[in-house]
Write an enzyme that holds these catalytic residues in place. Structure first.
Site, PDB file in Angstrom:
ATOM      1  N   THR D  95       0.855  -1.184   0.000  1.00 44.99           N
ATOM      2  CA  THR D  95       0.000   0.000   0.000  1.00 44.99           C
ATOM      3  C   THR D  95       0.888   1.229   0.000  1.00 44.99           C
ATOM      4  OG1 THR D  95      -1.894  -1.018   1.071  1.00 44.99           O
ATOM      5  CG2 THR D  95      -1.648   1.348   1.354  1.00 44.99           C
ATOM      6  N   LYS D 170      -7.013   1.891  -3.467  1.00 43.43           N
ATOM      7  CA  LYS D 170      -6.676   1.456  -2.113  1.00 43.43           C
ATOM      8  C   LYS D 170      -6.621   2.648  -1.171  1.00 43.43           C
ATOM      9  CE  LYS D 170      -5.714  -0.895   1.365  1.00 43.43           C
ATOM     10  NZ  LYS D 170      -4.382  -1.214   1.847  1.00 43.43           N
ATOM     11  N   LYS D 238      -0.892   7.848   8.535  1.00 43.05           N
ATOM     12  CA  LYS D 238      -0.043   7.963   7.347  1.00 43.05           C
ATOM     13  C   LYS D 238      -0.897   7.922   6.075  1.00 43.05           C
ATOM     14  CE  LYS D 238       1.720   4.666   5.227  1.00 43.05           C
ATOM     15  NZ  LYS D 238       2.284   3.340   4.854  1.00 43.05           N
TER      16      LYS D 238
END
Lengths: 286, 286, 286, 286
Positions: D95, D170, D238
């Site tokens: 990711t 994503k 994040k």
């Protein structure tokens, strides 16, 4: 002619004392009567109820901390409005929300009285030194009538507009101060996270283009972390809440205000309610 | 000794002109060479590349609009760093993010040079009149060496700290201004929704405790809706973004900044990118 | 025994019709009497005032759009409460703020009546099809007494707790929906800015872990930009405002709520008040 | 044909194990070699560097935790890209942010290889049980080539679009989950401040219209305050930061995202970085 003064807290007691020093005869009332001791020692008459104030005056000042308290002394069972002789003048110096002020003005006018909203900008020291700024809403002739008295308690009188616009301006001023205090605290937080000392940050920012005068008065609090209250954080939070509700009523969107208001809410939850509102910095630093 | 000056945009051209007026011999470079015409007419030498500047100078000023532009002239194929004689001094006056500045300092030092970051506070007029404020990071002796030159271009030099701290302070100053501009605009929005005129609002707020000096310079723009750019909204948005990224890197939470940043983003989406950043008020009014 | 039903808007008219279909005899009232036509055609009795409803019933449902409207029909000059026989049961299905509901409950109890707050989750179609969800606050035995009637109008009855907790839960549900709608709209905005089609985004997100059921019902509106109102944006904004004021009263900080509330406020300013609240997406897209 | 698998952390080790169970021969690499023990015991070959993986495979999966780690194994001194035979296929399941993925794709293509980004939705248990959801970007024929392998590791494969759009989707999914988690936590906070039990709140909200499936999986954590990490709060922060930077790059304003991001930043500052991201609730409760 005697002047009524209701509400002798931190601010009211000092404002009344300045009227007294200027030679005015006062009839005062406060829920906790002992707050009137010094004024009484200097010649003021102590009333046992708001009604009793109204029996001897045609001009009444109120300086209270919440709308509920204002409503109680004005229109409650022992309220002064119903006792005042016709065409008397009520000057409310409390900081309350504009829609409440508009309602009070309406009630007073319906009962045949005159009304001026005259909230103040400035806290303890300016109150004591007669250096307050009055933001005034009401009829021009009424404002002129009391201007000499306001001049005794303050250094400036701004006649903003009609009934309620003093309150509107006051709310606007406080909202700006609360917001700028948070903005400055965030700037300090970012700068110091980058290794610049708080002293250099304050020095540079407070001599630069964004240096609001009231920030300079807070510098020492920020640097020493002595957040003894001049204007408690909880009150600032309340004022931002009033501004937020007013924005909703007026149909305007103020995203920055909302986020800053929640910062103060978080700081309150973290035990800073009674500290000076500049302690928002201490909350941000975590 | 000749001084190199790279970047002759709105700000750089005026800063260079002030150095020239003070009697310094300049070697200048700008991507669009025509921007150098006036300086050349007054005796400056025009270089055809950053490299060529470095061949004749041991002191180079850069004043560019983005980190990419700075990196290109310093370290690109025709960059000046690799040509400069050892122990030369590079002074970067561009407004860039602190982590970029730290990287440039590191590169310069590794190549045997000295580095000072000296971004400025102030826009067109102060640049022209030599009234800029320099926020400086670097070694004390290097700062002292260039102080006479900075004094020619500005009215104040604040030596904030080590390499990168000039950039850090500049970012902090801009972030505060962007935030305060939004806070003031929200205050105007609320006040005028309550029927107070913008004139009375500006007059009262700008003589009150939250009256940041730069707001007074924006008053006319706000009242006339003439948002011709002194500092474009898009640049302010970029600076707030840099501050936001830096806050993430430093691990600090700045909720007010984030919300205000998105206000500017919305204003940009609404076509105000090229207007003065005070046009955030015009966005808020809807 | 006849059942009183006051408030025959989009929701109320359909809820009353379901009671009628189940064989209950109704006495109905609506400010605009014509809204009662169909119910009357099917046998309901039309009252000319809330008072008149109370003269014939010991059980009264109210389904109105604002606290003011509820207060008027209950306690106004022609309000039903003072006419109801002792120990009657008032069931308020309106979506109002918890502190208002608590006050209504108190008034009803003081006058010797019983009170249940039973706001509904679900809009037009579930109201019509008897598929509403009731979130109920009040005494267990009162809730049991009306449960058969609620079952006629809805598919589920959740007895949350004491007086006011139905309203509290309803506000919480709506606040969550308003927030999630905005979150989903922001996700669509980001995804489509990156070149993914809205169809693929909806398909993927709405079959994934964050796929709230109500979002699937909005998919078509989002893809076709047909924001004909099921639940107007203005009402959602009002509900978020109530949640915001309640958060202040309860002393909790809800930053996300505040920011999302202002998004709806902005959308309202941009002319979307009467559109479905999912049109917040259309505002975000700019 | 042997399959390369680089990155054997919590997720990667389980994904590789599923490939192995399905009969595929693996060449694996992990910085900490011991993580490969079980796979090796079951027949996998352990490579001593990414290069060594590439010497034996024409299909390489990577599953790493940061862009830096991906870049190192792909293009570093011992990176696999330069060793892979022409027209090999690199499938990155990490990711990472869309602009990074776009850059990796470009590098791979320039070197004559093919590239698919295939980040996964789902954490430990779905990885173990082959129940992951793959969000895939790349050429259709490349996606079809690896679909049988993805089907072994997951339960669904969504081919979103071209290179980088798997990563884009994503990021969008995670941003939505982070936002909805915060929205739900605020709803719980408000509801419980009004005296409704957390159990009743969860029960009602999680069977209602806003009940996102992943929230049901967090219910136990919320009720027991056991925030042992499935997906650490720090990673969610994040991801929200990446979304925020991407929004800036794409020129879209996402106010809700920004405010929610700062909530996570505050929670991080308060020591919750390593807890599950649902501990944002515990931060909000103060």
């Amino acid at each position: 002619m005697k002047i009524g003064f209701i509400g002798l807290g931190i601010m009211g007691s000092r404002m009344a004392a300045n009227l007294q020093k200027a030679g005015h005869e006062l009839v005062v009332y406060n829920r906790t009567a002992s707050k009137a001791d010094e004024l009484v020692a200097n010649g003021a008459q102590l009333a046992s109820s708001p009604e009793e104030v109204a029996q001897q005056c045609r001009l009444v000042f109120t300086m209270l901390s919440t709308p509920d308290a204002v409503e109680e002394v004005a229109t409650g069972p022992q309220g002064f409005l119903k006792v005042l002789p016709g065409n008397s003048l009520w000057v409310d110096c409390s900081t309350v929300n504009p829609s409440f002020t508009a309602r009070m003005a309406q009630i007073a006018l319906k009962m045949g009285h005159r009304f001026v909203d005259a909230p103040v900008s400035g806290s303890l020291m300016p109150a004591q030194n007669g250096q307050l700024i009055f933001l005034v809403g009401g009829e021009a002739k009424d404002v002129e009538e009391i201007r000499p008295l306001l001049d005794v308690m303050g250094k400036a009188v701004t006649h903003v507009g009609g009934h309620g616009q003093g309150a509107s301006m006051k709310m606007t001023v406080n909202m700006l101060m609360g917001h700028v205090m948070a903005a400055f605290s965030e700037a300090l937080t970012l700068g110091s996270s980058l290794g610049i000392s708080e002293e250099v940050l304050c020095q540079t920012l407070l001599s630069g283009p964004a240096a609001a005068p009231f920030l300079k008065l807070k510098e020492n609090k920020l640097l020493t972390r002595d957040f003894s209250p001049e204007f408690p954080l909880e009150w600032m939070h309340k004022d931002l809440h009033l501004a937020s509700v007013t924005a909703y009523e007026q149909g305007v969107a103020l995203p920055g205000l909302q986020t800053v208001k929640e910062l103060y809410a978080q700081a309150k939850q973290n035990g800073l309610a009674d500290q000076d509102f500049s302690s928002i910095y201490s909350f941000l630093k975590g």
